[in-house]
Design a protein around this motif. Structure first.
Motif, short mmCIF file in Angstrom:
data_model
loop_
_atom_site.label_atom_id
_atom_site.label_comp_id
_atom_site.label_asym_id
_atom_site.label_seq_id
_atom_site.Cartn_x
_atom_site.Cartn_y
_atom_site.Cartn_z
N ALA A 1 0.83 -1.21 0.00
CA ALA A 1 0.00 0.00 0.00
C ALA A 1 0.86 1.26 0.00
O ALA A 1 1.72 1.43 0.88
CB ALA A 1 -0.93 0.01 1.21
N SER A 2 0.65 2.11 -0.98
CA SER A 2 1.21 3.46 -0.98
C SER A 2 0.09 4.38 -0.51
O SER A 2 -0.89 4.60 -1.23
CB SER A 2 1.66 3.86 -2.39
OG SER A 2 2.95 3.38 -2.70
N ILE A 3 0.23 4.90 0.70
CA ILE A 3 -0.82 5.71 1.31
C ILE A 3 -0.28 7.11 1.61
O ILE A 3 0.75 7.25 2.28
CB ILE A 3 -1.33 5.08 2.62
CG1 ILE A 3 -1.80 3.64 2.37
CG2 ILE A 3 -2.44 5.93 3.22
CD1 ILE A 3 -3.04 3.53 1.53
N TYR A 4 -0.97 8.12 1.14
CA TYR A 4 -0.54 9.50 1.39
C TYR A 4 -0.43 9.73 2.90
O TYR A 4 -1.35 9.43 3.66
CB TYR A 4 -1.53 10.47 0.77
CG TYR A 4 -1.18 11.92 1.01
CD1 TYR A 4 0.06 12.42 0.62
CD2 TYR A 4 -2.07 12.78 1.64
CE1 TYR A 4 0.39 13.75 0.84
CE2 TYR A 4 -1.75 14.10 1.86
CZ TYR A 4 -0.51 14.57 1.46
OH TYR A 4 -0.18 15.89 1.69
N ASP A 5 0.71 10.30 3.32
CA ASP A 5 1.00 10.41 4.75
C ASP A 5 1.47 11.80 5.14
O ASP A 5 2.59 11.99 5.59
CB ASP A 5 2.04 9.36 5.16
CG ASP A 5 3.31 9.41 4.30
OD1 ASP A 5 3.28 10.04 3.22
OD2 ASP A 5 4.32 8.83 4.71
N SER A 6 0.60 12.78 4.97
CA SER A 6 0.92 14.13 5.44
C SER A 6 1.07 14.15 6.96
O SER A 6 1.88 14.89 7.51
CB SER A 6 -0.17 15.11 5.00
OG SER A 6 -1.45 14.63 5.38
N PHE A 7 0.27 13.34 7.63
CA PHE A 7 0.34 13.15 9.08
C PHE A 7 0.03 11.68 9.37
O PHE A 7 -0.54 10.99 8.53
CB PHE A 7 -0.68 14.05 9.81
CG PHE A 7 -0.48 15.52 9.56
CD1 PHE A 7 0.31 16.28 10.42
CD2 PHE A 7 -1.07 16.15 8.48
CE1 PHE A 7 0.50 17.63 10.19
CE2 PHE A 7 -0.89 17.50 8.24
CZ PHE A 7 -0.10 18.25 9.10
N THR A 8 0.36 11.23 10.55
CA THR A 8 0.06 9.84 10.89
C THR A 8 -1.44 9.58 10.88
O THR A 8 -1.88 8.51 10.46
CB THR A 8 0.64 9.49 12.27
OG1 THR A 8 0.22 10.45 13.24
CG2 THR A 8 2.16 9.45 12.22
N ILE A 9 -2.24 10.54 11.31
CA ILE A 9 -3.69 10.34 11.33
C ILE A 9 -4.23 10.18 9.91
O ILE A 9 -5.22 9.48 9.69
CB ILE A 9 -4.42 11.50 12.06
CG1 ILE A 9 -5.92 11.23 12.18
CG2 ILE A 9 -4.16 12.83 11.37
CD1 ILE A 9 -6.27 9.99 12.98
N THR A 10 -3.57 10.79 8.93
CA THR A 10 -3.99 10.66 7.54
C THR A 10 -3.95 9.20 7.11
O THR A 10 -4.88 8.69 6.48
CB THR A 10 -3.07 11.48 6.62
OG1 THR A 10 -2.82 12.76 7.19
CG2 THR A 10 -3.68 11.65 5.24
#
Length: 267
Positions: A157-166
């Protein structure tokens, strides 16, 4: 016409200095309130990213960190600590999309887009605003339906991670775990390649490697293609990786934003 008139709530929020950090902090706080999510669980997402970034010579942050390191870093926007936040960098990327005939002539493993979905989320006249989910609840199912697979089939999985909660909210919204169970899902290294069930962002992602402003989605697709081709770093390469997901959001998580989901397959 008032600025950003498309958002009915903007005129009311702008006077209070709404920023990206505190908007995501609100999402994290609400998720904690509704589901019992903890800062320790969020920290595991940064820990996983750091385990991968150590093998990326281009990563901005290469040091492996612990849950305690994350919790001891300065508070930025309660409950988000500095290590819950992404880096900010320059950067860019490029993809070539071509016909199957040309792709085969390149003598590279073929990667095919087999499912895609897009969606938007925003408050309706300032009403019905739920901070605990993103537009991924719509874009994800559309992509999986078109691909004819389920989240259980995904190897990487490539998951957008601007913040951990994202990351945590998107994993729930995409169906990798039930809503409210994201904290348990990411804990204890479940996102670390070779350790957990769902390796994510094996280049270190935005939390450790790079985060070109408004270009974060490109790097997510590139790393997914690397994994499917077997070209990721040997220490983080997922075994038998034949199906991957790349997903991202743009805007303010939980408030007004767009989401896009792509399912990629090695063929």
């Amino acid at each position: 016409m008032p600025p950003r008139a498309a958002g009915a709530e903007v005129d009311f929020e702008s006077a209070y200095g709404a920023t990206t950090h505190n908007a995501y902090g609100m999402c994290a706080m609400r998720h904690m309130h509704d589901y019992g999510t903890t800062s320790e669980q969020l920290a595991w997402i940064k820990v996983a990213a750091s385990h991968h970034a150590q093998y990326n010579p281009h990563a901005m942050l290469k040091d492996v960190v612990t849950v305690e390191d994350v919790l001891n870093s300065p508070m930025i926007s309660d409950p988000l600590h500095r290590m819950d936040c992404c880096v900010v960098s320059d950067g860019g990327g490029a993809l070539i999309v071509t016909t199957p005939e040309i792709a085969r002539s390149l003598k590279k493993p073929l990667v095919k887009l087999i499912g895609h979905g897009e969606a938007m989320k925003g408050p309706r006249g300032g009403k019905d605003l739920d901070l605990t989910y993103s537009a991924g609840v719509w874009s994800g199912p559309r992509a999986f339906e078109e691909a004819g697979i389920t989240p259980k089939d995904i190897k990487y999985a490539s998951i957008y991670d601007s913040f951990t909660i994202t990351v945590l909210m998107q994993l729930e919204d995409l169906g990798f775990c039930k809503k409210g169970e994201g904290g348990k899902f990411v804990a204890d290294g479940n996102l670390i390649s070779g350790v957990g069930k769902l390796p994510f962002n094996t280049d270190g992602g935005g939390l450790c490697s790079n985060h070109p402003v408004n270009r974060g989605g490109m790097t997510k697709i590139i790393e997914a293609v690397r994994q499917l081709r077997g070209e990721a770093h040997p220490k983080v390469q997922v075994k038998n990786c034949d199906l991957a997901i790349a997903h991202g959001t743009g805007g303010l998580l939980g408030v007004r934003h767009a989401a896009s989901t792509a399912i990629l397959e090695r063929v």
